[in-house]
Design a protein around this motif. Sequence first.
Motif, mmCIF file in Angstrom:
data_model
loop_
_atom_site.group_PDB
_atom_site.id
_atom_site.type_symbol
_atom_site.label_atom_id
_atom_site.label_comp_id
_atom_site.label_asym_id
_atom_site.label_seq_id
_atom_site.Cartn_x
_atom_site.Cartn_y
_atom_site.Cartn_z
ATOM 1 N N ARG A 224 0.946 -1.289 0.235
ATOM 2 C CA ARG A 224 0.068 0.028 0.050
ATOM 3 C C ARG A 224 0.957 1.263 -0.170
ATOM 4 O O ARG A 224 0.561 2.098 -0.706
ATOM 5 C CB ARG A 224 -0.946 0.000 1.163
ATOM 6 C CG ARG A 224 -1.814 1.038 1.198
ATOM 7 C CD ARG A 224 -2.730 0.763 2.344
ATOM 8 N NE ARG A 224 -3.652 2.069 2.699
ATOM 9 C CZ ARG A 224 -4.389 2.237 3.262
ATOM 10 N NH1 ARG A 224 -5.101 1.014 4.084
ATOM 11 N NH2 ARG A 224 -5.341 3.205 3.528
ATOM 12 N N THR A 225 1.962 1.345 0.909
ATOM 13 C CA THR A 225 2.673 2.443 0.833
ATOM 14 C C THR A 225 3.478 2.835 -0.150
ATOM 15 O O THR A 225 3.493 3.716 -0.801
ATOM 16 C CB THR A 225 3.796 2.418 2.132
ATOM 17 O OG1 THR A 225 2.967 2.444 3.301
ATOM 18 C CG2 THR A 225 4.440 3.508 2.042
ATOM 19 N N TYR A 226 4.383 1.682 -0.901
ATOM 20 C CA TYR A 226 5.032 1.761 -2.024
ATOM 21 C C TYR A 226 3.973 2.158 -3.422
ATOM 22 O O TYR A 226 4.767 2.944 -4.112
ATOM 23 C CB TYR A 226 5.634 0.462 -2.469
ATOM 24 C CG TYR A 226 6.922 0.096 -1.438
ATOM 25 C CD1 TYR A 226 7.297 1.113 -0.184
ATOM 26 C CD2 TYR A 226 7.700 -1.006 -1.309
ATOM 27 C CE1 TYR A 226 8.185 0.774 0.658
ATOM 28 C CE2 TYR A 226 8.497 -1.324 -0.534
ATOM 29 C CZ TYR A 226 8.917 -0.349 0.433
ATOM 30 O OH TYR A 226 9.955 -0.730 1.535
ATOM 31 N N SER A 227 3.138 1.662 -3.201
ATOM 32 C CA SER A 227 1.960 1.744 -4.504
ATOM 33 C C SER A 227 1.545 3.421 -4.308
ATOM 34 O O SER A 227 1.608 4.137 -5.285
ATOM 35 C CB SER A 227 0.696 0.908 -4.416
ATOM 36 O OG SER A 227 1.260 -0.207 -4.700
ATOM 37 N N LEU A 228 1.324 3.758 -3.218
ATOM 38 C CA LEU A 228 0.920 5.194 -2.928
ATOM 39 C C LEU A 228 2.271 6.080 -3.476
ATOM 40 O O LEU A 228 1.981 7.071 -4.119
ATOM 41 C CB LEU A 228 0.942 5.571 -1.501
ATOM 42 C CG LEU A 228 0.507 6.989 -1.045
ATOM 43 C CD1 LEU A 228 -0.660 7.621 -1.447
ATOM 44 C CD2 LEU A 228 0.662 7.223 0.302
ATOM 45 N N ILE A 229 3.403 5.834 -3.089
ATOM 46 C CA ILE A 229 4.571 6.582 -3.509
ATOM 47 C C ILE A 229 4.500 6.629 -5.096
ATOM 48 O O ILE A 229 4.866 7.626 -5.790
ATOM 49 C CB ILE A 229 5.934 6.100 -2.999
ATOM 50 C CG1 ILE A 229 5.901 6.445 -1.513
ATOM 51 C CG2 ILE A 229 7.106 6.922 -3.619
ATOM 52 C CD1 ILE A 229 6.993 5.549 -0.594
ATOM 53 N N HIS A 230 4.542 5.520 -5.770
ATOM 54 C CA HIS A 230 4.714 5.254 -7.021
ATOM 55 C C HIS A 230 3.626 5.982 -7.996
ATOM 56 O O HIS A 230 3.613 6.428 -9.054
ATOM 57 C CB HIS A 230 4.705 3.992 -7.309
ATOM 58 C CG HIS A 230 6.108 3.371 -7.144
ATOM 59 N ND1 HIS A 230 6.430 2.102 -6.341
ATOM 60 C CD2 HIS A 230 7.673 3.912 -7.203
ATOM 61 C CE1 HIS A 230 7.987 2.052 -6.195
ATOM 62 N NE2 HIS A 230 8.289 2.951 -6.669
ATOM 63 N N LYS A 231 2.394 6.081 -7.311
ATOM 64 C CA LYS A 231 1.175 6.431 -7.822
ATOM 65 C C LYS A 231 1.364 8.187 -7.970
ATOM 66 O O LYS A 231 1.044 8.669 -8.861
ATOM 67 C CB LYS A 231 -0.010 6.159 -7.173
ATOM 68 C CG LYS A 231 -1.400 6.840 -7.832
ATOM 69 C CD LYS A 231 -2.325 6.274 -7.009
ATOM 70 C CE LYS A 231 -3.789 7.000 -7.489
ATOM 71 N NZ LYS A 231 -5.138 6.700 -6.680
ATOM 72 N N LEU A 232 1.755 8.663 -6.740
ATOM 73 C CA LEU A 232 2.014 10.121 -6.487
ATOM 74 C C LEU A 232 3.010 10.704 -7.508
ATOM 75 O O LEU A 232 2.869 11.677 -8.095
ATOM 76 C CB LEU A 232 2.031 10.440 -5.063
ATOM 77 C CG LEU A 232 0.674 10.173 -4.197
ATOM 78 C CD1 LEU A 232 1.245 10.552 -2.804
ATOM 79 C CD2 LEU A 232 -0.329 11.235 -4.646
ATOM 80 N N GLN A 233 4.330 9.832 -7.554
ATOM 81 C CA GLN A 233 5.178 10.404 -8.381
ATOM 82 C C GLN A 233 5.847 9.073 -8.691
ATOM 83 O O GLN A 233 6.697 8.611 -8.160
ATOM 84 C CB GLN A 233 6.336 10.832 -7.239
ATOM 85 C CG GLN A 233 5.901 12.446 -6.950
ATOM 86 C CD GLN A 233 7.201 13.497 -6.649
ATOM 87 O OE1 GLN A 233 8.121 13.138 -7.235
ATOM 88 N NE2 GLN A 233 6.835 14.270 -6.076
ATOM 89 N N PRO A 234 5.636 8.584 -9.984
ATOM 90 C CA PRO A 234 6.021 7.352 -10.671
ATOM 91 C C PRO A 234 7.462 7.467 -10.891
ATOM 92 O O PRO A 234 8.071 6.358 -10.858
ATOM 93 C CB PRO A 234 5.301 7.560 -12.163
ATOM 94 C CG PRO A 234 3.996 8.301 -11.983
ATOM 95 C CD PRO A 234 4.379 9.352 -10.767
ATOM 96 N N GLY A 235 8.053 8.381 -10.937
ATOM 97 C CA GLY A 235 9.462 8.689 -11.200
ATOM 98 C C GLY A 235 10.422 8.352 -9.824
ATOM 99 O O GLY A 235 11.448 8.270 -9.690
ATOM 100 N N ALA A 236 9.498 8.476 -8.529
ATOM 101 C CA ALA A 236 10.387 8.729 -7.309
ATOM 102 C C ALA A 236 10.860 7.108 -7.075
ATOM 103 O O ALA A 236 10.241 6.239 -7.236
ATOM 104 C CB ALA A 236 9.262 9.095 -6.231
ATOM 105 N N LEU A 237 12.226 7.068 -6.557
ATOM 106 C CA LEU A 237 12.972 5.836 -6.244
ATOM 107 C C LEU A 237 12.571 5.381 -4.945
ATOM 108 O O LEU A 237 12.718 6.434 -3.914
ATOM 109 C CB LEU A 237 14.214 6.068 -6.663
ATOM 110 C CG LEU A 237 14.603 6.495 -7.924
ATOM 111 C CD1 LEU A 237 16.121 6.471 -8.025
ATOM 112 C CD2 LEU A 237 14.244 5.348 -8.937
ATOM 113 N N VAL A 238 12.343 4.406 -4.328
ATOM 114 C CA VAL A 238 11.939 3.937 -3.204
ATOM 115 C C VAL A 238 13.299 2.954 -2.675
ATOM 116 O O VAL A 238 13.411 1.990 -3.424
ATOM 117 C CB VAL A 238 10.462 3.131 -3.070
ATOM 118 C CG1 VAL A 238 10.577 2.397 -1.722
ATOM 119 C CG2 VAL A 238 9.477 4.079 -3.433
ATOM 120 N N GLY A 239 13.740 3.277 -1.529
ATOM 121 C CA GLY A 239 14.654 2.484 -1.097
ATOM 122 C C GLY A 239 14.414 2.257 0.335
ATOM 123 O O GLY A 239 13.898 2.935 1.105
#
Length: 437
Positions: A224-239
């Motif tokens: 849920r959290t990772y999908s939220l990030i990628h939905k709001l900013q598809p280019g944002a990198l998650v680590g």
Amino acid sequence: MKPISILLKSFLVLLWISGNAVAQSTYIPSDVNKQNREWFQSARFGLFIHWGVYSVLGDGEWVMNQQQIPIRDYEKLPAFFNPTAFDAKSWVQLAKRAGMKYIVITSKHHDGFAMWDSRVSDYTIVKRSPYGKDVLKMLADECRREGVKLFFYHSQLDWHHPDYFPRGGTGGSWTGRPEHGNWNAYLDYMDAQLTELLTGYGEIGGIWFDGMWDKKDADWRLARTYSLIHKLQPGALVGSNHHVTPFAGEDFQMFEKDLPGHNTTGFAPEQKIGDLPKETCETINHSWGFNLKDNHHKSTQELVQYLVKAAGYDANFLLNIGPMPNGQIQPEHVERLQQVGDWLAKNGETIYGTHGGPLTARDWGVTTQKGNTVFVHILRWSDNVLTIPSWGKKIKTAKVYGTSTPVKFAENEYGITLQIPPGGRQEFDTIVELQLK
């Protein structure tokens, strides 16, 4: 007793890994995310900034937990946090002067104090400190002007929030929090704050998570959290600094105070190297947050050589500073960053945009590669002749990097022998540039 506890710990870790991995299995990165991964892979050098209300006490970012300061007392600190010397422009320009391509700053550390104007909490620098300004907004605006990508470090662990319950291995009963809470409500709160960071500060580089290790058996709702990030900013990198092999939904892999594949800290016994872009983070002294008594500043040579080794391991180097509570960066750290920048101004071609070279790391150093050019970084010398393993490619020319000085070489069944001419050694790192046929 000890073997049983080790087995139980290993079981919980495997359960945690498998559960979160399954939850993320449908993640497909966007095209812009893939492009940003490539950029990240080539950036090689970033500035890590640990700065928050804990800086007031001058005893590192874990001071609340280490000194077991109850919330009612810790909440007095913001009244003393007035960083009138903070200058976003000078911070960003220093990062650029050091040759850094991105900045990662603590938006919220484990103490729960927000360094921006959060709408879902009043425990923020804007609402609780006499300074009353959103430092993340100022930094984001300046990074955009200067072409430096900005990432937000965000702690999943929270010693302040009452709904962070059941508590993990840190932030015990001494905090004064109630012995109950709603875990999903806390995760909703975290997602709400992440939404603020992803919608109110322009395009950001990504989110740098830390703290999952505090509750290894918890359901962190990563999907849920990772999908939220990628939905709001598809280019944002998650680590995430969880010390295990990355879960699907993450875009780069990080290693804390260790080169990839090493475990000198003991943090990451279960961590395997994955296929994602890699990053290693390290402190400029011994502390992440400002520590008044920590004068163990690493030398410029140590920092340059760590940067070189990281590149040889195909990883970025995220170098941390802990600014003082007034907003100034310690002069010893400024000096070292500038000196690393001087080295990169001359030798950056051998670091930026490279990949780990054809040889794995050796006692003498590492290799990096860009196309048909291999850079042999010799960090430790014993004599003027170095024999290295052959990797099946023939050498066309060899020279001391940055000069016209040729390096004699011979290829045979024993490997490749490089003979460095007198006076060919360079400060910190003697680089031999090999052009391949």
